[in-house]
Design a protein around this motif. Structure first.
Motif, PDB file in Angstrom:
ATOM      1  N   UNK A   1       0.833  -1.208   0.000  1.00 42.57           N
ATOM      2  CA  UNK A   1       0.000   0.000   0.000  1.00 42.57           C
ATOM      3  C   UNK A   1       0.863   1.251   0.000  1.00 42.57           C
ATOM      4  N   UNK A   2       1.801   1.318   0.934  1.00 38.66           N
ATOM      5  CA  UNK A   2       2.671   2.502   1.040  1.00 38.66           C
ATOM      6  C   UNK A   2       3.532   2.663  -0.212  1.00 38.66           C
ATOM      7  N   UNK A   3       4.038   1.545  -0.723  1.00 39.31           N
ATOM      8  CA  UNK A   3       4.898   1.615  -1.914  1.00 39.31           C
ATOM      9  C   UNK A   3       4.115   2.117  -3.131  1.00 39.31           C
ATOM     10  N   UNK A   4       2.870   1.685  -3.261  1.00 33.18           N
ATOM     11  CA  UNK A   4       2.054   2.130  -4.392  1.00 33.18           C
ATOM     12  C   UNK A   4       1.680   3.602  -4.310  1.00 33.18           C
ATOM     13  N   UNK A   5       1.763   4.171  -3.123  1.00 31.96           N
ATOM     14  CA  UNK A   5       1.366   5.571  -2.927  1.00 31.96           C
ATOM     15  C   UNK A   5       2.560   6.512  -2.778  1.00 31.96           C
ATOM     16  N   UNK A   6       3.762   6.005  -3.010  1.00 34.70           N
ATOM     17  CA  UNK A   6       4.967   6.803  -2.752  1.00 34.70           C
ATOM     18  C   UNK A   6       5.044   8.087  -3.563  1.00 34.70           C
ATOM     19  N   UNK A   7       4.530   8.089  -4.773  1.00 31.52           N
ATOM     20  CA  UNK A   7       4.741   9.236  -5.663  1.00 31.52           C
ATOM     21  C   UNK A   7       3.472  10.046  -5.903  1.00 31.52           C
ATOM     22  N   UNK A   8       2.546   9.995  -4.936  1.00 31.65           N
ATOM     23  CA  UNK A   8       1.290  10.717  -5.077  1.00 31.65           C
ATOM     24  C   UNK A   8       1.150  11.867  -4.086  1.00 31.65           C
ATOM     25  N   UNK A   9       2.241  12.238  -3.445  1.00 31.83           N
ATOM     26  CA  UNK A   9       2.192  13.366  -2.520  1.00 31.83           C
ATOM     27  C   UNK A   9       1.400  13.085  -1.258  1.00 31.83           C
ATOM     28  N   UNK A  10       1.314  11.816  -0.851  1.00 33.29           N
ATOM     29  CA  UNK A  10       0.569  11.421   0.344  1.00 33.29           C
ATOM     30  C   UNK A  10       1.526  11.374   1.528  1.00 33.29           C
ATOM     31  N   UNK A  11       1.223  12.114   2.578  1.00 32.66           N
ATOM     32  CA  UNK A  11       2.045  12.028   3.791  1.00 32.66           C
ATOM     33  C   UNK A  11       1.778  10.709   4.489  1.00 32.66           C
ATOM     34  N   UNK A  12       2.824  10.043   4.942  1.00 33.34           N
ATOM     35  CA  UNK A  12       2.692   8.778   5.651  1.00 33.34           C
ATOM     36  C   UNK A  12       3.820   8.668   6.667  1.00 33.34           C
ATOM     37  N   UNK A  13       3.678   7.803   7.659  1.00 35.65           N
ATOM     38  CA  UNK A  13       4.763   7.645   8.624  1.00 35.65           C
ATOM     39  C   UNK A  13       6.025   7.121   7.950  1.00 35.65           C
ATOM     40  N   UNK A  14       7.178   7.508   8.475  1.00 33.68           N
ATOM     41  CA  UNK A  14       8.424   6.916   7.993  1.00 33.68           C
ATOM     42  C   UNK A  14       8.319   5.409   8.192  1.00 33.68           C
ATOM     43  N   UNK A  15       8.575   4.637   7.137  1.00 35.31           N
ATOM     44  CA  UNK A  15       8.296   3.199   7.149  1.00 35.31           C
ATOM     45  C   UNK A  15       9.501   2.403   6.655  1.00 35.31           C
ATOM     46  N   UNK A  16       9.846   1.358   7.401  1.00 34.73           N
ATOM     47  CA  UNK A  16      10.951   0.468   7.039  1.00 34.73           C
ATOM     48  C   UNK A  16      10.411  -0.955   6.952  1.00 34.73           C
ATOM     49  N   UNK A  17      10.699  -1.632   5.860  1.00 33.62           N
ATOM     50  CA  UNK A  17      10.267  -3.025   5.688  1.00 33.62           C
ATOM     51  C   UNK A  17      11.236  -3.961   6.407  1.00 33.62           C
ATOM     52  N   UNK A  18      10.693  -4.951   7.092  1.00 30.90           N
ATOM     53  CA  UNK A  18      11.536  -5.922   7.784  1.00 30.90           C
ATOM     54  C   UNK A  18      12.127  -6.926   6.814  1.00 30.90           C
ATOM     55  N   UNK A  19      13.391  -7.309   6.989  1.00 32.99           N
ATOM     56  CA  UNK A  19      14.016  -8.295   6.090  1.00 32.99           C
ATOM     57  C   UNK A  19      13.404  -9.680   6.285  1.00 32.99           C
ATOM     58  N   UNK A  20      13.406 -10.480   5.223  1.00 28.84           N
ATOM     59  CA  UNK A  20      12.894 -11.837   5.320  1.00 28.84           C
ATOM     60  C   UNK A  20      13.775 -12.655   6.257  1.00 28.84           C
ATOM     61  N   UNK A  21      13.147 -13.480   7.063  1.00 21.89           N
ATOM     62  CA  UNK A  21      13.857 -14.245   8.081  1.00 21.89           C
ATOM     63  C   UNK A  21      13.423 -15.702   7.967  1.00 21.89           C
ATOM     64  N   UNK A  22      14.359 -16.583   7.597  1.00 23.42           N
ATOM     65  CA  UNK A  22      14.019 -17.982   7.383  1.00 23.42           C
ATOM     66  C   UNK A  22      14.641 -18.931   8.410  1.00 23.42           C
ATOM     67  N   UNK A  23      15.761 -18.537   8.986  1.00 21.91           N
ATOM     68  CA  UNK A  23      16.528 -19.482   9.805  1.00 21.91           C
ATOM     69  C   UNK A  23      16.328 -19.210  11.290  1.00 21.91           C
ATOM     70  N   UNK A  24      16.967 -20.060  12.101  1.00 20.46           N
ATOM     71  CA  UNK A  24      16.920 -19.883  13.551  1.00 20.46           C
ATOM     72  C   UNK A  24      18.042 -18.990  14.052  1.00 20.46           C
TER      73      UNK A  24
END
Length: 301
Positions: free
Chosen positions: A105-128
């Motif tokens: 959602x946030x990525x699709x709205x990045x270039x439309x001048x919409x204010x949003x909270x600073x957002x960081x995506x979490x890295x994929x985690x597969x192992x222990x």
């Protein structure tokens, strides 16, 4: 002009395993509003939809004798297959997919001048194996407190608030193996937000949601309440811009307050926003507006 060449029929698709009471209410309201238009709705679960990709790479589907589909599930696969079979979905498959995953959602709205909270995506985690590099880097980008959200989910579930590094690590152990994101906490909107409903890219109704406890979330499902509120031109314009950018026929858009000239900040977008709260609080017949929109899209030529 209204098409009169055949009986009006609409398909409603719901989840194969669990249909919430709020979804049943949604269906009842839409069926009532469609009744005066001589449109009959038939409800099927996603498990009853006969559509698949054959061994020759072609789409196979049963005859679907419906003029449109009111899609009240979040199954991106069935929704796309139904569209490939030629059915008009409300909402469209790509809009549902864009709203189901908050990061998308946030990525699709990045270039439309919409204010949003600073957002960081979490890295994929597969192992222990544990690796705190991401968390150490995260706190250099977003100060505490930090909001942690699962990319998927609704009604305020899987949303946490970390006040310090130790709490952040504890939350990480709960969510590390799921798609997740991290956001700055908007202090100016603690415990309240605004739900705006748009139909066909136009604002229809809205209300303020308040937490009755110390919970930073204001979702009705988490004990919040809805109260009447007159939306500002800033809020309405922002909600309409979001709805149009995501090509949503119907949606509930949750906005936070920035504290700067009522400038709104996007919280989330829900493609299947429930009707009961918005209609009860505002007195607006949202179901009728949505039914009118669908009817005009399908039957008026």
């Amino acid at each position: 002009m209204i098409r009169t060449d055949r009986h009006f029929r609409g398909l409603v698709v719901v989840n194969a395993y669990d249909v919430l009471p709020a979804i049943r209410h949604f269906i009842d309201r839409m069926a009532f509003e469609f009744k005066d238009k001589n449109v009959e709705l038939e409800v099927k679960s996603a498990a009853e939809i006969y559509a698949f990709i054959g061994s020759d790479g072609e789409l196979y589907s049963a005859d679907l004798p419906y003029d449109f589909c009111l899609f009240l599930d979040k199954d991106r696969y069935i929704s796309h297959l139904l569209e490939q079979a030629g059915m008009r979905l409300f909402n469209k498959a790509k809009a549902i997919a864009a709203c189901d995953d908050k990061m998308i959602t946030y990525m699709n709205l990045m270039h439309f001048g919409i204010r949003m909270p600073k957002t960081v995506s979490g890295p994929l985690h597969y192992s222990l194996l544990d690796n705190e590099d991401f968390l150490r880097n995260l706190i250099n980008v977003i100060p505490f407190p930090i909001v942690v959200k699962g990319n998927f989910g609704s009604m305020g579930e899987n949303v946490f608030l970390a006040h310090d590094y130790e709490e952040l690590k504890q939350i990480e152990t709960k969510v590390a193996y799921r798609p997740r994101l991290y956001q700055e906490f908007i202090e100016s909107s603690k415990g309240f937000d605004y739900r705006l409903v748009c139909v066909g890219g136009k604002y229809v109704a809205g209300y303020k949601r308040l937490s009755l406890s110390d919970d930073f979330r204001s979702n009705i499902a988490q004990g919040g309440v809805g109260v009447e509120h007159t939306m500002s031109p800033f809020q309405i314009e922002t909600a309409e811009r979001i709805a149009r950018a995501l090509e949503l026929d119907y949606c509930g858009i949750d906005l936070l307050e920035s504290g700067i000239r009522e400038e709104p900040i996007l919280c989330e977008v829900n493609s299947n926003a429930f009707l009961q709260g918005i209609e009860k609080t505002t007195g607006v017949n949202v179901a009728k507006v949505y039914a009118d929109h669908i009817f005009d899209e399908i039957y008026r030529i």
